[in-house]
Design a protein around this motif. Sequence first.
Motif, PDB file in Angstrom:
ATOM      1  N   ALA A  65       1.541  31.047 -31.102  1.00  0.00           N
ATOM      2  CA  ALA A  65       1.345  30.204 -29.944  1.00  0.00           C
ATOM      3  C   ALA A  65       0.217  30.910 -28.965  1.00  0.00           C
ATOM      4  N   VAL A  66      -0.600  30.201 -28.286  1.00  0.00           N
ATOM      5  CA  VAL A  66      -1.331  30.622 -27.262  1.00  0.00           C
ATOM      6  C   VAL A  66      -0.826  29.928 -25.814  1.00  0.00           C
ATOM      7  N   ILE A  67      -0.498  30.618 -24.958  1.00  0.00           N
ATOM      8  CA  ILE A  67      -0.029  30.236 -23.508  1.00  0.00           C
ATOM      9  C   ILE A  67      -1.204  30.186 -22.534  1.00  0.00           C
ATOM     10  N   LEU A  68      -1.459  28.945 -22.203  1.00  0.00           N
ATOM     11  CA  LEU A  68      -2.805  28.902 -21.166  1.00  0.00           C
ATOM     12  C   LEU A  68      -2.408  28.858 -19.841  1.00  0.00           C
ATOM     13  N   LYS A  88      -1.690  26.753 -32.270  1.00  0.00           N
ATOM     14  CA  LYS A  88      -1.026  25.959 -31.171  1.00  0.00           C
ATOM     15  C   LYS A  88      -1.018  26.318 -29.717  1.00  0.00           C
ATOM     16  N   ILE A  89      -1.310  25.402 -28.910  1.00  0.00           N
ATOM     17  CA  ILE A  89      -1.806  25.778 -27.450  1.00  0.00           C
ATOM     18  C   ILE A  89      -0.756  25.154 -26.703  1.00  0.00           C
ATOM     19  N   TYR A  90       0.062  26.185 -25.871  1.00  0.00           N
ATOM     20  CA  TYR A  90       0.938  25.646 -24.778  1.00  0.00           C
ATOM     21  C   TYR A  90       0.575  25.788 -23.353  1.00  0.00           C
ATOM     22  N   SER A  91       0.929  24.723 -22.414  1.00  0.00           N
ATOM     23  CA  SER A  91       0.960  25.055 -20.924  1.00  0.00           C
ATOM     24  C   SER A  91       2.107  25.671 -20.826  1.00  0.00           C
ATOM     25  N   LEU A 164      -0.190  21.035 -11.137  1.00  0.00           N
ATOM     26  CA  LEU A 164      -0.704  20.532 -12.523  1.00  0.00           C
ATOM     27  C   LEU A 164      -0.328  21.750 -13.770  1.00  0.00           C
ATOM     28  N   SER A 165      -0.267  21.455 -14.701  1.00  0.00           N
ATOM     29  CA  SER A 165       0.245  22.229 -15.895  1.00  0.00           C
ATOM     30  C   SER A 165      -0.569  23.247 -16.257  1.00  0.00           C
ATOM     31  N   SER A 166      -2.004  22.870 -16.625  1.00  0.00           N
ATOM     32  CA  SER A 166      -3.047  23.820 -17.203  1.00  0.00           C
ATOM     33  C   SER A 166      -4.359  23.331 -16.841  1.00  0.00           C
ATOM     34  N   PRO A 167      -5.527  23.864 -17.299  1.00  0.00           N
ATOM     35  CA  PRO A 167      -6.590  23.375 -16.895  1.00  0.00           C
ATOM     36  C   PRO A 167      -7.055  22.175 -18.052  1.00  0.00           C
TER      37      PRO A 167
END
Length: 453
Positions: A65-68, A88-91, A164-167
Amino acid sequence: MKIHFIAIGGSAMHNLALALYQKGDVVTGSDDEIFEPSKSRLKTKGLLPEEEGWFPEKITSDLDAVILGMHAKADNPELLKAKELDVKIYSYPEFLYEQSKNKTRVVIGGSHGKTTITSMILHVMNYHEKDVDYMVGAQLEGFDTMVKMTDDNDFMVIEGDEYLSSPIDRRPKFHLYKPNIALLSGIAWDHVNVFPTYENYVEQFEIFLNEITNGGSIVYNEEDLEVTRIVEASTNPIKKYPYKTPKYSVKDGITFLETPEGPMPIEIFGGHNLNNLEGARWICQLMGIDADDFYEAIATFKGASKRLEKIAETKTAVAYKDYAHSPSKVKATTDAVKNQYPNRKLIACLELHTYSSLSPDFLKEYRGTLDSADTAVVFYSPQAVMIKQLKEIKQEQIEEAFDRDDLVVFTNPADFKTYLYSQDYENTCLLLMSSGNYGGLNLMDVKDYVEKP
């Protein structure tokens, strides 16, 4: 799991990184700037990036996972590489939900009081040695990190932020948690850069209510008319539990909470904090803590970091700092300090620092918020206005917005410090409200001036 953080230095992000490291996951991260205390805390665990900046080569196909983080931009080179490799990218909130989807999720929402209520719940659980997972927005006494995750705990207590959750994910964070148990403390328009109208802002809380799982529960502050309106109008099949400020009294600077066993002295004060306390009591009850055990534990709660935190005190003077910056928080905090010390002069200082507070169209929301103060002071930095690319604010606009002829306004940090250090603090309360630091104010210097003989 092998997890990489894009923008690991953020307050929430570095705490999640530490929590996952404690859990046994393999954690790496990047950031283009990391400040204290994140820097030292990451370094202690060997998680501090060797070099600041973005390095696409850190993104490999073996990552789980990548957390942004919000600090990153949509064109971040590491993010683009993760998309290219289909990692897999997560906010941040998405990942919290993923880790807690098999737990009972308790989400604390509202424009104000979230951190304090979440902190109260965690304090009570910790006092009674009931282990829960959590995410809270302030450092708490007795807790190593602001995030905890395990494989075994039944509950996950989450401070539900509406930002907001992420960009790349513009949904408010608290829409993603799908609570089993939720709390709504109040609604007062904020984040005008994201929610340009009051109606648009309120709509986010209506969506939050609809995201509560079927058969779940909402604990809500019935003294807030907007909260009551949207909860009563909700057709989501959930249980609804209203709460209101409990009875209390103040004597010689000590607040006494009325309990079934009689008046009980508590460490916190202010009507808004007593209202928060009652909301926390209801949540704790739904988590299995009865009233007697709640009162026993809450008597020792001293408050969350930066929330009415005492920084100086003598027999005749006291100084507090508080994170208050939105109009509703500023008014509640100023009123609380004046009610706690009615016979002392109150000098209330507010820094306009956030995007909302520096918006000329939003300024009128501050009307009357400092009325409880004997001396009202507002500080803002014209440079901050420029950085945020907002319209210029003139001193006359500030004076008109707060509707006080005697308002003291500063735009220069040195002038503000000189003013603070020239005051006579005999029989006085000093209240410093800001999400910033007044252009570099040293709180230890403030303590020395307030406490000097």
